[in-house]
Structure formats: structure tokens, C-alpha cells
Design an enzyme around this catalytic site. Sequence first.
Site: not given
Length: 335
Positions: A251, A182
Site C-alpha cells: 500500500d 493513512h
Amino acid sequence: MTPLLLGLSGLAITHDERALFKAADPAGYILFARNIDTPDQVRALTADLRALSGRDDLPILIDQEGGRVARLGPPHWPLFPPARRFGEVFGIAPVTAIEAARLNAKAIALTLADLGISVDCLPVLDVPVPGAHDIIGDRAYALEPGAVASLGDATLRGLRAGGVVGVIKHIPGHGRAAADSHLELPVVTADRAALEADFAPFRALAAAPMAMTAHVLYQALDPDACASQSKIVIEQTIRGTIGFDGLLMADDLGMSALGGTLPERLAGVLAAGCDLALHCSGDFAENAMLCETAPALTAEALDRLVRAMAWRRAEGETDVAALVARRDALLVSAA
């Protein structure tokens, strides 16, 4: 239809979102806590998304793993254990752990299906190693690939029986990453032989309907691109060595592991061989930017999407409380 799975800004579709989604026709949507209030509100939102798309089999995704990754929770929905709880029991009583994981997943699936949510981003098949970043941590079932595969299989079977599509993640394996994708691009330096252990659970569950890529660079596989944007990794490892032929989604495009603009990130994952790409923020301007530049969904990706959504086979017991009680009794019995 465009190859996007988009987040929404709030509890209902806004006027601007409605116009954008109608024009762009994204392949599906993903819900987060900002989209969740009460059961009736979630049902209304998912029904509105299906009506807007004109597709009864619209993929509406959520991350409902249990433990610290759960978009649904009290007071309206039960808490579910993290994956590691089943791995702990597996070390004592494997058959008991497998049945508990199946019951748990079916209870999750029934909870989601009741709300009109059709896809759960579960099971996590990553195999952590000592020193890895805790972004996976107790989201992983175990440290041994065979245990991960067995519990992941039980989870997939439970989701299917509850009427929800499962997503194996993060293919080909996020367990060695020493960074949170992230926030930055993890680089894995392990050699190909070591990576084979990471592939094992994914290979065992290669018949899964959907998979989510890892934004991780594996130097032994492709020193120049992370898996989500590597044609080499997707063709040779994910589609090749692992043998996964289902729907492959990248993702979240908003994660900092990827570089470039959002349209460039989308182009990169599609060129590498992903069928769809997630964009989770719900930010309208970002969604609009992606919708304006997204190509049409390919015929091959559409076929995989249709097959994946047809994978659900709701059957058997439908009492969530009873399933949870049986799960808990099994977990206690092995303590």
C-alpha cells in the site's frame, strides 16, 4: 524497470515527469481525481503513459470501488454502489447478490478499459469487526468471511470479463484495525485463532492476480513490523497460510503508518517480500527521491507482473448501461 507504481501530478505528464519516468521506468502508475477530467483527456493520458513506457500491458491503476472511494464520477461516469449494498442483498438472496456484484464489477471494468485503465484496486476483502475504524466501513461487503469471499470472487470475475485486472486488498486483513493507517500505524492485538477468520476471504481468492498489503501490525504474527514490512507475515502468512502467489504490492508508501524516509520505507517493503510499492501523492520531489534509490525489479517480480497482466479475459456483453440496469433490477428484486 523499477518496482514502483507512481502517482502523477496532474491531467497530463509534465516535462520533468516525462524525463524522470523515462529514465526510471517505473513498473506502472496510479491515477487519482487530480488526474481525471474528461474521457478524452484520460484516454490521452493513459496512451501517453503506455507510449512512454513502451509497454502495451502497462499497469495503470485506479481505486474505483464504488461508494465513497471512486475517482471517476458524474457528469462523465456513473456512480457505483458501495460494497456493503451487495452484502445487504446477500443476507436475503445470496445468488442474486453474487450476480449483481459480478455485473457491477464488469460495468466498472468496461468503464475503465474504455479509458485505458488496466487495473482496479478492487475487491476489498477485509472483514470489519465491531469497534473497528470506519476507514473500511461500507467498503467491506459483509461481516461474515464467507459472504465476503463469495462477493469478492464475483467481483474478480466481473473485472476480468471486462478486461481489467483486480487487486485483492488489504491482505492479510484490515478489518480489525482501530486506526486509519493513512494517519497512524494500527495495532491489532487479536490472537492467531481470531485472525484466521480475517484470512479466510484471502485464502479463498488466493489465485487472484494481484494483492495489496495492509499497513497494519498484527502482534500475533510479528510484534515488531507491520505486514507490509514484515518478512515473517509475507512469507509465513501471505505466501504461506493464505497461499497467495500473485503480484504483491505494498500500500501507499506515503501513509503515516510507516516510519522513516520514503527510500527507507521502500527498502523495507521490498526486503519483506513485496514485489512492488505504491507511491500515490504525485509529488515530483518525492517521486524523484524514490526513483533515484529504487533497485531494479527482480526477475521473480517481473514474472508475477507479466502473469498478472495476462490474467484479463475480456468477453461477453459490453454495454455498460445494460449491465447497470440488470444489476439494479437484481438489487431491487431482493429488497
